[in-house]
Write a protein that holds these residues in place. Sequence first.
Motif, short mmCIF file in Angstrom:
data_model
loop_
_atom_site.label_atom_id
_atom_site.label_comp_id
_atom_site.label_asym_id
_atom_site.label_seq_id
_atom_site.Cartn_x
_atom_site.Cartn_y
_atom_site.Cartn_z
N GLU A 41 0.83 -1.21 0.00
CA GLU A 41 0.00 0.00 0.00
C GLU A 41 0.86 1.25 0.00
OE1 GLU A 41 -2.56 -0.67 3.34
OE2 GLU A 41 -3.93 -1.93 2.18
N ASP A 42 1.99 1.21 0.71
CA ASP A 42 2.89 2.36 0.76
C ASP A 42 3.55 2.60 -0.60
OD1 ASP A 42 4.02 4.41 2.48
OD2 ASP A 42 5.93 3.37 2.19
N ILE A 43 3.86 1.53 -1.31
CA ILE A 43 4.43 1.66 -2.66
C ILE A 43 3.38 2.20 -3.62
CG2 ILE A 43 5.42 0.38 -4.61
CD1 ILE A 43 6.58 -1.60 -2.49
N LEU A 44 2.15 1.75 -3.46
CA LEU A 44 1.07 2.14 -4.37
C LEU A 44 0.62 3.59 -4.18
CD1 LEU A 44 -0.95 1.31 -6.55
CD2 LEU A 44 -2.44 0.45 -4.73
N GLN A 45 0.69 4.10 -2.98
CA GLN A 45 0.15 5.44 -2.67
C GLN A 45 0.69 6.54 -3.59
OE1 GLN A 45 0.65 6.57 1.40
NE2 GLN A 45 -0.72 8.32 1.23
N PRO A 46 2.01 6.69 -3.78
CA PRO A 46 2.48 7.76 -4.67
C PRO A 46 2.10 7.53 -6.13
CG PRO A 46 4.34 6.51 -3.75
CD PRO A 46 3.10 6.00 -3.11
N ILE A 47 1.94 6.29 -6.52
CA ILE A 47 1.53 5.99 -7.90
C ILE A 47 0.10 6.45 -8.12
CG2 ILE A 47 1.09 4.12 -9.55
CD1 ILE A 47 3.41 2.62 -8.10
N GLN A 48 -0.77 6.16 -7.15
CA GLN A 48 -2.16 6.62 -7.25
C GLN A 48 -2.24 8.13 -7.18
OE1 GLN A 48 -3.95 4.32 -4.09
NE2 GLN A 48 -4.89 2.94 -5.57
N ALA A 49 -1.43 8.76 -6.33
CA ALA A 49 -1.44 10.22 -6.21
C ALA A 49 -1.00 10.87 -7.51
CB ALA A 49 -0.54 10.65 -5.05
N ALA A 50 0.04 10.32 -8.12
CA ALA A 50 0.53 10.86 -9.40
C ALA A 50 -0.53 10.71 -10.48
CB ALA A 50 1.82 10.16 -9.80
N SER A 51 -1.22 9.58 -10.45
CA SER A 51 -2.26 9.33 -11.45
C SER A 51 -3.40 10.32 -11.33
CB SER A 51 -2.79 7.90 -11.28
OG SER A 51 -3.83 7.66 -12.18
N SER A 52 -3.86 10.57 -10.11
CA SER A 52 -4.98 11.48 -9.93
C SER A 52 -4.57 12.94 -10.16
CB SER A 52 -5.60 11.32 -8.55
OG SER A 52 -4.66 11.63 -7.55
N SER A 53 -3.33 13.29 -9.84
CA SER A 53 -2.90 14.67 -10.04
C SER A 53 -2.67 15.00 -11.50
CB SER A 53 -1.64 14.96 -9.24
OG SER A 53 -0.53 14.27 -9.79
N LYS A 54 -2.43 14.01 -12.31
CA LYS A 54 -2.21 14.25 -13.74
C LYS A 54 -3.50 14.09 -14.54
CE LYS A 54 2.63 13.22 -13.83
NZ LYS A 54 3.74 12.74 -14.59
N GLY A 55 -4.58 13.84 -13.82
CA GLY A 55 -5.87 13.81 -14.50
C GLY A 55 -6.19 12.51 -15.18
N GLY A 56 -5.49 11.47 -14.87
CA GLY A 56 -5.87 10.20 -15.48
C GLY A 56 -4.79 9.16 -15.36
N HIS A 57 -5.21 7.95 -15.46
CA HIS A 57 -4.33 6.79 -15.33
C HIS A 57 -3.42 6.66 -16.55
CE1 HIS A 57 -3.51 2.38 -15.36
NE2 HIS A 57 -3.25 2.67 -14.12
N ARG A 58 -3.88 7.15 -17.68
CA ARG A 58 -3.19 6.96 -18.94
C ARG A 58 -1.78 7.54 -18.95
NH1 ARG A 58 -5.23 9.62 -24.39
NH2 ARG A 58 -3.71 8.70 -25.77
N HIS A 59 -1.59 8.65 -18.25
CA HIS A 59 -0.29 9.33 -18.28
C HIS A 59 0.72 8.75 -17.30
CE1 HIS A 59 -1.92 12.29 -20.97
NE2 HIS A 59 -2.92 12.50 -20.13
#
Length: 166
Positions: A137-155
């Motif tokens: 979960e700790d590894i995943l958290q920044p990945i999810q944060a980056a995804s939401s801050s860039k407006g989508g999973h695609r980027h």
Amino acid sequence: MAGGNLYDFLHKHNKTLELSFILKIADFGVSRQRSQEGDMTAETGTYRWMAPEVINHKPYDHKADVFSFAIVLWELVTSKVPYENLTPLQAALSVRQGLRLVIPSGVHPRISKLIQRCWGENPNTRPVFSEITAELEDILQPIQAASSSKGGHRHTKQKIQMKTQR
């Protein structure tokens, strides 16, 4: 799982998974907890995923599952069959002698370290699943944060390892 089993998905369909997808599969937070303590006695499992203590017919507990989890996590990040160049029995004998799979350099360093901790020779030094879940979960958290801050999973697609040509 809907759509078939993970082994077929990875190996028969030649799929390569994104890090965020791997961390959701590998997170056992939704798994039920064991209600009783104690050693397991039945020697069940498949040689390619079997812990050394099981191979050696020694008493074992849930830490044998942690070892097997490490092999599955390796399988997820490489999309390869564990010990694919060995027969299952050769794989078991090699694990008994201390052989472990090679973790490619392109694997996220924290995932690599987690795999190594989980397949350690001594079951007492392997983490428990609550620690594993917290780490994932700790590894995943920044990945999810980056995804939401860039407006989508695609980027933010992050491939762990490109599948090598066979």
